[in-house]
Design an enzyme around this catalytic site. Structure first.
Site, short mmCIF file in Angstrom:
data_model
loop_
_atom_site.label_atom_id
_atom_site.label_comp_id
_atom_site.label_asym_id
_atom_site.label_seq_id
_atom_site.Cartn_x
_atom_site.Cartn_y
_atom_site.Cartn_z
N ASP A 27 0.83 -1.21 0.00
CA ASP A 27 0.00 0.00 0.00
C ASP A 27 0.87 1.26 0.00
O ASP A 27 2.01 1.24 0.46
CB ASP A 27 -0.91 -0.03 1.24
N ASN A 29 1.22 3.58 -2.84
CA ASN A 29 1.73 4.09 -4.12
C ASN A 29 1.20 5.48 -4.43
O ASN A 29 1.93 6.35 -4.92
CB ASN A 29 1.32 3.16 -5.26
N ARG A 31 0.06 7.81 -2.33
CA ARG A 31 0.65 8.83 -1.44
C ARG A 31 2.09 9.15 -1.83
O ARG A 31 2.53 10.29 -1.75
CB ARG A 31 0.56 8.36 0.02
N GLU A 74 -12.21 -4.57 -4.35
CA GLU A 74 -12.73 -3.21 -4.13
C GLU A 74 -12.01 -2.18 -5.00
O GLU A 74 -12.57 -1.13 -5.32
CB GLU A 74 -12.58 -2.83 -2.65
N ASN A 75 -10.79 -2.48 -5.42
CA ASN A 75 -10.04 -1.54 -6.27
C ASN A 75 -10.67 -1.34 -7.65
O ASN A 75 -10.39 -0.36 -8.33
CB ASN A 75 -8.57 -1.97 -6.43
N TRP A 76 -11.58 -2.26 -8.05
CA TRP A 76 -12.30 -2.06 -9.32
C TRP A 76 -13.13 -0.78 -9.26
O TRP A 76 -13.51 -0.24 -10.30
CB TRP A 76 -13.23 -3.25 -9.63
N ILE A 202 -6.72 -4.61 7.51
CA ILE A 202 -6.45 -5.79 6.68
C ILE A 202 -6.99 -5.61 5.27
O ILE A 202 -6.52 -6.27 4.32
CB ILE A 202 -7.07 -7.06 7.36
N SER A 203 -7.98 -4.73 5.10
CA SER A 203 -8.55 -4.44 3.78
C SER A 203 -8.94 -5.70 2.99
O SER A 203 -8.63 -5.82 1.80
CB SER A 203 -7.60 -3.56 2.96
N GLU A 214 2.16 -13.48 11.97
CA GLU A 214 2.74 -12.35 12.70
C GLU A 214 2.58 -11.11 11.81
O GLU A 214 2.91 -11.15 10.62
CB GLU A 214 4.23 -12.60 12.99
C1 IPE Z 1 -5.27 -2.72 -0.18
O1 IPE Z 1 -4.98 -1.38 -0.32
C2 IPE Z 1 -5.24 -3.37 -1.53
C3 IPE Z 1 -3.92 -3.49 -2.14
C4 IPE Z 1 -2.80 -3.16 -1.60
C5 IPE Z 1 -3.90 -4.05 -3.46
P1 IPE Z 1 -6.14 -0.28 -0.48
O2 IPE Z 1 -5.46 1.03 -0.60
O3 IPE Z 1 -7.07 -0.67 -1.53
O4 IPE Z 1 -6.89 -0.41 0.93
P2 IPE Z 1 -7.69 0.67 1.75
O5 IPE Z 1 -8.66 1.30 0.80
O6 IPE Z 1 -6.71 1.65 2.28
O7 IPE Z 1 -8.34 -0.10 2.86
C1 IPE Z 2 -1.54 0.38 -3.36
O1 IPE Z 2 -1.36 1.76 -3.38
C2 IPE Z 2 -1.74 -0.18 -4.76
C3 IPE Z 2 -3.13 -0.55 -5.05
C4 IPE Z 2 -4.11 -0.59 -4.19
C5 IPE Z 2 -3.44 -0.90 -6.43
P1 IPE Z 2 -2.57 2.76 -3.35
O2 IPE Z 2 -2.95 3.08 -4.74
O3 IPE Z 2 -3.67 2.24 -2.48
O4 IPE Z 2 -1.89 4.02 -2.67
P2 IPE Z 2 -2.49 4.96 -1.53
O5 IPE Z 2 -2.97 4.07 -0.44
O6 IPE Z 2 -3.59 5.73 -2.18
O7 IPE Z 2 -1.34 5.81 -1.12
MG MG Z 3 -4.08 2.40 -0.52
#
Ligand code: IPE
Ligand code: IPE
Ligand code: MG
Length: 247
Positions: A27, A29, A31, A74-76, A202-203, A214
């Site tokens: 997580d 990228n 930011r 959920e990323n969709w 945990i998302s 752990e």
């Molecule tokens: C979890 O990160 C999914 C991946 C790293 C692929 P998200 O950025 O989607 O999770 P939330 O929205 O912060 O819970």
């Molecule tokens: C994780 O980085 C990668 C994916 C979920 C695809 P994010 O895109 O969630 O980056 P933040 O959490 O917005 O910084």
């Molecule tokens: Mg994220």
């Protein structure tokens, strides 16, 4: 020369007490990019370098299984522009990394609802999985279009079908049965779960499998995560006392 031959094990790691399976929620990228006034996709691009580095680190020190949460169910729901850019990046990565995966003995596997991936991504994924299927230094499970709840629902449906057809009795269902109907069937549960970029959640990742993992959460954003921090976490993992409910 393979990594195994050139490598000396870094910073006082006990080679006999390494996790067999490390899972990472990659997580931060977006930011990372925002801090630099860049488009979010630049963060995803930079994140791909971290993936390469950590996969290679697993090969060097002998962590046999690495599961990477790359794209959630959920990323969709992210803006179409970002989803498309992520799919393009994934496809490019699958093509460009093939020689490196072969060179390092990495076997690629994928978990998740892969049918939702665009066809051209799915094709490159299948091709890379087939090509690397005999490699045995590290197995990398890419979690793509993955959600633990969807995985559990799928498991429940499949087990119901088995019971309905008479192939399985409901009183025969055990922990092991459940495990066998998840995407991770046959893969041992993660010993270590790492999440980058500081969120204490945990998302929807591997809810069943992380029962006794752990957990380490680092504030480092995924594109800044590197081999050395990975070894530091492994060192701290080796100092933890795992009790599994016993005294
Ligand atoms: C979890 O990160 C999914 C991946 C790293 C692929 P998200 O950025 O989607 O999770 P939330 O929205 O912060 O819970
Ligand atoms: C994780 O980085 C990668 C994916 C979920 C695809 P994010 O895109 O969630 O980056 P933040 O959490 O917005 O910084
Ligand atoms: Mg994220």
């Amino acid at each position: 020369l393979s990594f195994k031959q050139t490598n000396t094990i870094p910073i006082q790691l006990n080679p006999d007490a390494l996790p067999k399976h490390v899972a990472i929620i990659m997580d931060g990228n977006g930011r990372w990019a925002k801090k630099r006034l860049l488009d979010r996709i630049k963060g995803h691009e930079k994140g791909a370098d971290s993936v390469r580095q950590i996969v290679e680190a697993c090969g060097k020190i002998g962590v046999p299984i690495l599961t990477l949460f790359a794209f959630s169910t959920e990323n969709w729901q992210r803006p179409k522009k970002e989803v498309t850019a992520l799919m393009v990046l994934l496809k490019k990565f699958l093509v460009s990394e093939r020689p490196n995966l072969m060179d390092k003995g990495v076997r690629l596997n994928a978990i998740g609802d892969l049918d939702r991936l665009p066809k051209e991504v799915r094709d490159e994924l299948d091709k890379t999985i087939r090509l690397t299927s005999a490699n045995d230094t590290v197995t990398v499970n890419l979690a793509l279009s993955y959600g633990a709840r969807a995985e559990i629902v799928r498991m429940a449906r499949q087990i119901c079908e088995e019971v309905k057809s008479g192939r399985l009795q409901s009183n025969e269902i055990t922990d092991e049965t459940v495990s066998n109907y998840l995407y991770t069937a046959g893969i041992p549960d993660p010993d270590l779960l790492i999440r980058t970029s500081g969120e204490m959640r945990i998302s929807n990742f591997m809810l069943w499998q992380i029962a006794y993992a752990e957990i380490f959460i680092t504030d480092t954003l995924w594109p800044d995560f590197n081999e050395n921090e990975f070894y530091e976490i492994l060192k701290r993992f080796q100092m933890r006392e795992r009790r599994f409910g016993r005294v």
